[in-house]
Design a protein around this motif. Structure first.
Motif, mmCIF file in Angstrom:
data_model
loop_
_atom_site.group_PDB
_atom_site.id
_atom_site.type_symbol
_atom_site.label_atom_id
_atom_site.label_comp_id
_atom_site.label_asym_id
_atom_site.label_seq_id
_atom_site.Cartn_x
_atom_site.Cartn_y
_atom_site.Cartn_z
ATOM 1 N N THR A 126 0.869 -1.175 0.000
ATOM 2 C CA THR A 126 0.000 0.000 0.000
ATOM 3 C C THR A 126 0.904 1.223 0.000
ATOM 4 O OG1 THR A 126 -0.051 0.162 2.417
ATOM 5 C CG2 THR A 126 -1.747 -1.233 1.369
ATOM 6 N N ASN A 130 0.293 2.373 5.342
ATOM 7 C CA ASN A 130 -0.985 1.687 5.124
ATOM 8 C C ASN A 130 -2.149 2.558 5.617
ATOM 9 O OD1 ASN A 130 -2.888 -0.271 4.526
ATOM 10 N ND2 ASN A 130 -2.302 -1.650 6.196
ATOM 11 N N LEU A 187 -2.847 4.090 -6.224
ATOM 12 C CA LEU A 187 -3.036 4.045 -4.772
ATOM 13 C C LEU A 187 -3.338 5.446 -4.232
ATOM 14 C CD1 LEU A 187 -0.138 1.609 -3.821
ATOM 15 C CD2 LEU A 187 -2.572 1.176 -3.409
ATOM 16 N N ASN A 190 -6.799 6.455 -4.866
ATOM 17 C CA ASN A 190 -7.779 5.500 -4.325
ATOM 18 C C ASN A 190 -8.502 4.698 -5.402
ATOM 19 O OD1 ASN A 190 -7.427 6.028 -1.475
ATOM 20 N ND2 ASN A 190 -8.484 7.977 -1.797
ATOM 21 N N ASP A 193 -7.037 -0.574 -3.698
ATOM 22 C CA ASP A 193 -6.816 -0.642 -2.256
ATOM 23 C C ASP A 193 -5.398 -1.089 -1.920
ATOM 24 O OD1 ASP A 193 -9.645 -0.206 -1.085
ATOM 25 O OD2 ASP A 193 -9.970 -1.703 -2.655
ATOM 26 N N ALA A 194 -4.815 -1.891 -2.809
ATOM 27 C CA ALA A 194 -3.456 -2.407 -2.607
ATOM 28 C C ALA A 194 -2.964 -2.945 -3.935
ATOM 29 C CB ALA A 194 -3.447 -3.500 -1.544
#
Length: 275
Positions: A126, A130, A187, A190, A193-194
């Motif tokens: 991430t 995170n 990332l 958005n 998510d990962a």
């Protein structure tokens, strides 16, 4: 075409992101003048700074030429579709694609030489710290980013549904990108998510590794990838074995730090065999 005589050219495709070790193994052939063992001059599209004498191709007395091409001409991996061999290698545009991890998927389509590295690990990442508290053990309704043509992909992830909840992703959960920079941008915005990446791509100051080092996707290390009717592996494996058994291999691994230390990737101890 698959050519194997001492005086014919062996065309080897490499992607835009080449494992530094393989680039060195191939490219340290002398880039000017005769190679010194009777083979014709070798012309490689590699910086001349890598020139220091002996290589797999030189050991085998072959005239190798590197052709830089996009990953998808070696291996095609598109979201929502079954991964498959790239048109370039399938059609014989080159004899081999270099520096591809040996995966179960690819081995069904292509023949591989002996690995010249340890098996690569993969990780979930991430942004730093995170920020959204992503839990890689549960992928339910999560959007995951992958690198185009990588063996670290949604198909591999789907085989882990007994240990990772929601590992079988829907098509709208799978997003593909061409490089780490695009992953970071996705990332940040958005859009995902990962990301699920080979560890070499995850080593970036803007990324946080949030999982342990996994070895789910690739069963062996990096190797030469050819068609099953190709002959390159027949001479490549013995010549590579001689190099790996020599002191020069250790020197090449150590030189990776100096020649490629400014680039994103692993320490030689992470991928060199026996180092």
């Amino acid at each position: 075409m698959s050519l194997s005589s001492e005086t014919t050219n062996q065309f080897i495709a490499v992607g835009s992101f080449v494992l530094a070790l393989l680039a060195l193994i191939i490219s340290i052939v002398a880039l000017s003048g005769n190679s010194g063992n009777g083979a014709p001059q070798v012309t490689l599209n590699i910086p001349s700074a890598y020139n220091d004498g002996s290589t797999v191709c030189r050991i085998a007395n072959k005239n190798c030429r590197l052709v830089f091409d996009v990953y998808s001409n070696c291996w095609m991996n598109v979201a929502g579709e079954t991964a498959r061999g790239g048109h370039g290698l399938m059609a014989g545009w080159f004899d081999s694609c270099a520096a591809w991890p040996i995966s179960k998927q690819r081995a069904r389509t292509f023949r591989f030489g002996d690995p010249f590295s340890q098996p690569p690990a993969e990780v979930f990442v991430t942004l730093k710290d995170n920020p959204n508290g992503f839990d890689w053990h549960d992928l339910t309704n999560k959007k995951i980013g992958f690198i185009d043509a990588s063996g670290v992909n949604s198909h591999c992830l789907a085989t882990q549904d007994d240990v990772i909840t929601g590992a079988v992703l829907e098509e709208n959960q799978i997003l593909h990108y061409t490089d780490t920079a695009q992953i970071i941008a996705a990332l940040t915005e958005n859009k995902i998510d990962a990301a699920f990446l080979m560890i070499a791509r995850a080593r970036h100051e803007d990324l946080e590794t949030i999982s342990e080092e996994l070895r789910l996707c690739d069963r062996k290390g990096f190797a030469m990838m050819t068609r099953y009717d190709g002959k390159l592996i027949d001479w490549w494996n013995p010549a590579q074995a001689k190099l790996l058994a020599s002191k020069e291999y250790a020197a090449i691994c150590e030189d990776v730090r100096d020649a490629h230390g400014h680039k994103q990737g692993q320490d030689p101890a992470d991928f060199c065999i026996g180092i």
